[in-house]
Each structure stands twice: as structure tokens, then as C-alpha cells.
Design an enzyme around this catalytic site. Structure first.
Site, PDB file in Angstrom:
ATOM      1  N   HIS A 120      19.381  28.539 -10.584  1.00 17.13           N
ATOM      2  CA  HIS A 120      19.660  29.601 -10.470  1.00 17.13           C
ATOM      3  C   HIS A 120      18.956  31.004 -11.002  1.00 17.13           C
ATOM      4  O   HIS A 120      17.450  30.382 -11.087  1.00 17.13           O
ATOM      5  CB  HIS A 120      19.913  29.485 -12.469  1.00 17.13           C
ATOM      6  N   LYS A 174       1.253  -1.069   0.489  1.00 16.47           N
ATOM      7  CA  LYS A 174       0.026   0.098  -0.621  1.00 16.47           C
ATOM      8  C   LYS A 174       1.319   1.172   0.146  1.00 16.47           C
ATOM      9  O   LYS A 174       1.837   1.324   0.932  1.00 16.47           O
ATOM     10  CB  LYS A 174      -1.332  -0.409   1.236  1.00 16.47           C
ATOM     11  N   THR A 184      -3.493  -5.766  -0.073  1.00 18.18           N
ATOM     12  CA  THR A 184      -3.389  -4.505  -0.315  1.00 18.18           C
ATOM     13  C   THR A 184      -4.322  -3.694   1.216  1.00 18.18           C
ATOM     14  O   THR A 184      -3.276  -2.715   2.305  1.00 18.18           O
ATOM     15  CB  THR A 184      -2.631  -3.436  -0.828  1.00 18.18           C
TER      16      THR A 184
END
Length: 303
Positions: A263, A12, A60
Site C-alpha cells: 500500500h 542439508k 548431512t
């Protein structure tokens, strides 16, 4: 064509919860943990893939329920302790589970001050910064445990240089002795099993404050070095950070950094007759540099 299953894992993902811990002496004094858990199982599940036989599968949904029940009924601070509890639970409960991977991502909620002191139960969510642990545990007893700081965004407006680099016919970058340095810190340290002990000793290390102490040290070293070092390069600064963590944390085996160089380009205002003395910049969304390193202790030479 003949094929075979070479590896598999399942479980899960994105199991979320927020737990409130109340002080027994003053229930209004509380701590909170908001976490997201991934828990994956491996072992005797091959026939579920190759023969459509589901008899071995731990659903699950069961994995999700287990995470939530253990979050309610056991101590979950720090997250390294909870990862060890989850991993050992699944190996102990299901004889055909041979290995468990657990990842826990903790949001950073910090108490804020009211009338000059931290409020008992009010918190600020400090941006995207996360505290993370990853544990891979095998029935044999072998394990790998790491902890991390991720998405800690920092910037300093001076105190960074970059010059003396390799130049060729593709080089357009100009050297500088004064630039903005900004990054999203991703720092990971792998624990030394010989210092921690077995996976069941992780709880003992947690009781001693080892995991919290090293997390706080790693965060402080990262921020302090970033601020105070007149950085010659991201590479040099990240190496110094990692070295300092290893010097402070004897239970850590290695330290890795992955730092994007975000940057900021100086905006040219000469067309308006204005000199831009490192005051106005354009935050470039892409591309960015990405610098990585892993630092370990030198092995002692045997005489």
C-alpha cells in the site's frame, strides 16, 4: 504413554555455491550461477529417531559434499536439471532412501552492457529476485516438479483501480479509479509429468530449452500484463497472468500466484493549502493485502 514416529525427513539446508561456465571457444566469455540448495532425505531412518541408532544416517555433511561435487562435475543449467540429478543420485546410491526433496534458489545475475553490448564476464545482481525449483522424487518413480519466480518487485504509478467491492459497517476504504499498484511477485508453475516424462526425462526437456523458455515466458507475461492492463483488482490481473502462461506453456499443469498488495497512501497536505493530485505518497510498511490463486486448465468434456 505410547508413541510412534509418523514421519521424518532430514538433510542439508543453505548449501551455497557460485559456478562459472566458460565458453570453450572463448574462455573469457562466461556465465555464472549463484545458487542455494536444500536437499532432504526420507526412508529407512526410523531407528535413528526411536532407538538412537545412527547406522542408517547419511550424514548431512555427506549431503553437502555431494551437492558441491555434483555442482562441479555435472551440468547444472537450468536448475531443474540439477535438481533431478541430485534427487536420482541419492535414491540410486542409498538403497534405504525412499524419497528426496530438492529446492534450488538461483540469484539473478545479468550481464550488463559496456560500449553498447553485454560484457563477456561482468554482471549486475538484480535485487532480490530469485528463480526457484522444487522437486520431490520417490523411489517408485513418482515426482512433483515446480518452478517459480519470487521477489520480483514491481510498481506502477497509475493504471490500477479498485471499486465496486462489498461494503459493510467495518468498511473505511474509499473506492478509486486511479491508484499505485505494487507487489513482490511470487509465481509458481507445476509441470505436467505426462508432458515431461519420467524424472530422467527432465534432462531431455532441459536440453530442448523447455524450462528456460517457460521461465522467460512467465516473467515476460507477468511484467507485460502488470504494465499494460488497467487493473480492476489484483485478483483479476493475477488470473489473467496465469491464464496466459497456461496458454503459452503446454507442459505446465497449473500456475499459482501469491501477490502482496503493497500500500501507498496519499499524503494529506490540505493543512498547507496544497492539493495532492496523486503525486506524493507514504509507502506503508504494514499491514498489506495478500492475494493468492491457482489456475488450471479445464478438463475437456467427454462426449
Amino acid at each position: 504413554m505410547s508413541t510412534t514416529l509418523s514421519s521424518s525427513t532430514y538433510g542439508k539446508d543453505n548449501v551455497k555455491f557460485l559456478k562459472v561456465k566458460k565458453d570453450p571457444q572463448n574462455p573469457k566469455k562466461q556465465e555464472v550461477m549463484e545458487a542455494t540448495v536444500t536437499c532432504l532425505l526420507e526412508g529407512g531412518f526410523d531407528t535413528s529417531y526411536t532407538e538412537a541408532d545412527n547406522s542408517s544416517i547419511v550424514p548431512t555433511d555427506t549431503v553437502k559434499n555431494t551437492i558441491l561435487v555434483l555442482a562441479k562435475t555435472t551440468e547444472i543449467w537450468p536448475i531443474e536439471r540439477f535438481a533431478a540429478k541430485l534427487a536420482t543420485h541419492f535414491v540410486e546410491k542409498y538403497s534405504h532412501v525412499s524419497g528426496v526433496s530438492v529446492k534450488i534458489v538461483q540469484d539473478r545475475w545479468v550481464k550488463y552492457a559496456v560500449d553498447g553490448k553485454p560484457h563477456d564476464h561482468s554482471f549486475i545482481h538484480e535485487g532480490g529476485e530469485k528463480r526457484i525449483t522444487d522437486l520431490y522424487y520417490k523411489r517408485s518413480g513418482d515426482y512433483k516438479l515446480s518452478s517459480a519466480i519470487k521477489d520480483l518487485t514491481v510498481l506502477k504509478s497509475t493504471g490500477s483501480m479498485f471499486y465496486g467491492y462489498n461494503k459493510c459497517d467495518f468498511t473505511t476504504l474509499q473506492p478509486t479509479t486511479d491508484r499505485i499498484l505494487s507487489t513482490d511477485v511470487d509465481a509458481t508453475w507445476v509441470w505436467d509429468n505426462k508432458k515431461i516424462g519420467s524424472v530422467y526425462d527432465i534432462a531431455k526437456a532441459a536440453d530442448k530449452g523447455i524450462f528456460d523458455n517457460v521461465y522467460n515466458q512467465a516473467r515476460e507475461i507477468t511484467l507485460t500484463t502488470f504494465a499494460l492492463e488497467n487493473s480492476p483488482s489484483v485478483q483479476a490481473t493475477m488470473f489473467n497472468m496465469a491464464t496466459q502462461i497456461l496458454e503459452k506453456a503446454c507442459s505446465v499443469y497449473s500456475v499459482s500466484y501469491a501477490l502482496p498488495n503493497k500500500h501507498y497512501f496519499l499524503i494529506d497536505l490540505k493543512w498547507k493549502g496544497l492539493e495532492n493530485d496523486n503525486e506524493l505518497f507514504y509507502p506503508s510498511p504494514h499491514p498489506n493485502g495478500l492475494i493468492k490463486c491457482t489456475v488450471v486448465r479445464k478438463e475437456k468434456t467427454k462426449l
